[in-house]
Write a protein that holds these residues in place. Structure first.
Motif, short mmCIF file in Angstrom:
data_model
loop_
_atom_site.label_atom_id
_atom_site.label_comp_id
_atom_site.label_asym_id
_atom_site.label_seq_id
_atom_site.Cartn_x
_atom_site.Cartn_y
_atom_site.Cartn_z
N HIS A 148 0.81 -1.22 0.00
CA HIS A 148 0.00 0.00 0.00
C HIS A 148 0.85 1.27 0.00
CE1 HIS A 148 -3.60 -2.37 1.88
NE2 HIS A 148 -3.32 -2.75 0.65
N TYR B 24 -2.98 4.71 -2.73
CA TYR B 24 -2.78 5.50 -1.52
C TYR B 24 -2.05 6.81 -1.79
CZ TYR B 24 -4.67 2.33 1.99
OH TYR B 24 -5.52 1.58 2.76
N THR C 169 -5.33 -2.76 -3.71
CA THR C 169 -4.67 -1.69 -4.46
C THR C 169 -3.81 -2.29 -5.56
OG1 THR C 169 -2.63 -1.65 -3.16
CG2 THR C 169 -4.50 -0.38 -2.31
N THR D 241 -2.54 7.75 6.26
CA THR D 241 -2.85 8.83 5.32
C THR D 241 -4.08 9.62 5.75
OG1 THR D 241 -3.98 7.18 3.95
CG2 THR D 241 -1.72 7.79 3.32
N SER E 152 -6.81 13.24 2.04
CA SER E 152 -7.44 12.12 1.35
C SER E 152 -8.90 12.43 1.04
CB SER E 152 -7.36 10.86 2.22
OG SER E 152 -8.18 10.99 3.37
#
Length: 327
Positions: free
Chosen positions: A52, A58, A239, A104, A71
């Motif tokens: 990630h 991300y 992801t 994040t 984000s």
């Protein structure tokens, strides 16, 4: 239901613009010792963290190069949370982010002015989160703990407990989670939660979307957990990135109906302030879900049939103590 950034038909995983053949074990109900399952999940998330951090999904580099970048998840959450905050928002408030992963969203909330603490079960995830905070010059405390033990591990109380998107399914003991949330809150403090709607999580994610892209809405998984976990073994994550780095591939998830979520908070003495249901989700939980704004939604003809997500705000109310909005 598995969580994917990229939609896929059966046995195919879309990584960027490439469809990769993937033989996967059907998700099945199982009775399992929670300690054993949590240990397996910790190892899996340790492996996922490395994937990630380097993923486009991300986008860690954006936080390093743009000091104002936040984000999409945090931005949407702030819009839902704002009516329950003081006029200055999160500025100056103490906030704990449960199940923070690589940090994040935690960093994003710090950029909204909160004094942040992050809690996660995965040491590798926390190492990545600490590195991101250090490289961006952001003071964030990170604590390793299984979420139901977060209050004891952190040893502080907060104005806001924040937890969002893809979190509750990894918790075996939801009543214990509710008690941990209550113990983390100061009198008058609030919990904010947003997650996949448990009804959406019952739908079979292996159906073919078909030529029209709509696909069939078909129940395939448990709604009522009643102590059952659901397990699968896949060397993939949600992801882009090098999935061969995921050596610990066994996962365990627990289904929780909406009544159990709300009941766990009421049982811990919190007051339900707001409950919302939403048509979009930050990831495409079903193959027919497509981009909609900053998230994903079902096709228009299915969008009003099934809720995609829910959110709630709950408050610790102690007689004579002002709420966070009044402090």
């Amino acid at each position: 239901m598995r969580t994917w950034i990229f939609p896929r038909p059966p046995h195919l995983l879309r990584v960027g613009s490439v469809l990769v053949s993937q033989q996967w074990e059907p998700m099945r109900p199982v009775r399992v010792d929670p300690g054993e399952a949590i240990a397996a999940n910790r190892a899996n998330w340790d492996d996922r963290a490395a994937v990630h951090v380097s993923s486009q999904a991300y986008g860690v580099d954006r936080y390093l190069t743009d000091p104002e970048h936040v984000s999409d998840v945090a931005r949407e959450d702030i819009e839902l949370l704002a009516p329950h905050l003081p006029p200055e928002g999160l500025t100056g408030l103490d906030v704990v982010h449960l199940q923070c992963h690589i940090g994040t969203d935690t960093l994003s909330l710090a950029r909204y002015g909160a004094r942040m603490t992050g809690v996660d079960i995965s040491p590798a995830s926390l190492a990545a989160a600490r590195e991101l905070a250090e490289h961006t010059g952001t003071a964030i405390r990170y604590v390793e703990a299984e979420v139901t033990a977060a209050a004891q591990a952190v040893g502080e109380t907060f104005d806001v407990v924040y937890t969002s998107t893809g979190v509750l399914t990894w918790i075996a003991d939801l009543a214990g989670w509710g008690r941990a949330v209550a113990d983390l809150l100061r009198p008058g403090g609030i919990l904010y939660l947003r997650d996949q709607h448990p009804f959406l999580a019952t739908l079979d994610d292996s159906t073919d979307p078909g030529d029209d892209g709509a696909g069939e809405l078909r129940v395939g998984y448990r709604y009522f957990g009643d102590g059952w976990a659901q397990t699968y073994d896949e060397q993939v994550t949600y992801t882009d990135g090098d999935h061969t780095r995921i050596e610990n591939s066994r996962n365990y998830e627990w289904p929780h109906p909406l009544s159990e979520v709300v009941g766990s908070l009421l049982g811990a003495g919190l007051r339900l302030v707001e409950l919302g249901e939403h048509r979009t989700l930050p990831w495409p939980a079903l193959p027919q879900m497509r981009p909609s704004g900053t998230g994903y939604a079902l096709p228009p003809e299915q969008r009003d049939l099934v809720p995609a997500a829910f959110s709630l705000v709950a408050q610790r109310t102690d007689r004579g103590i002002p709420s966070v909005t009044e402090s």
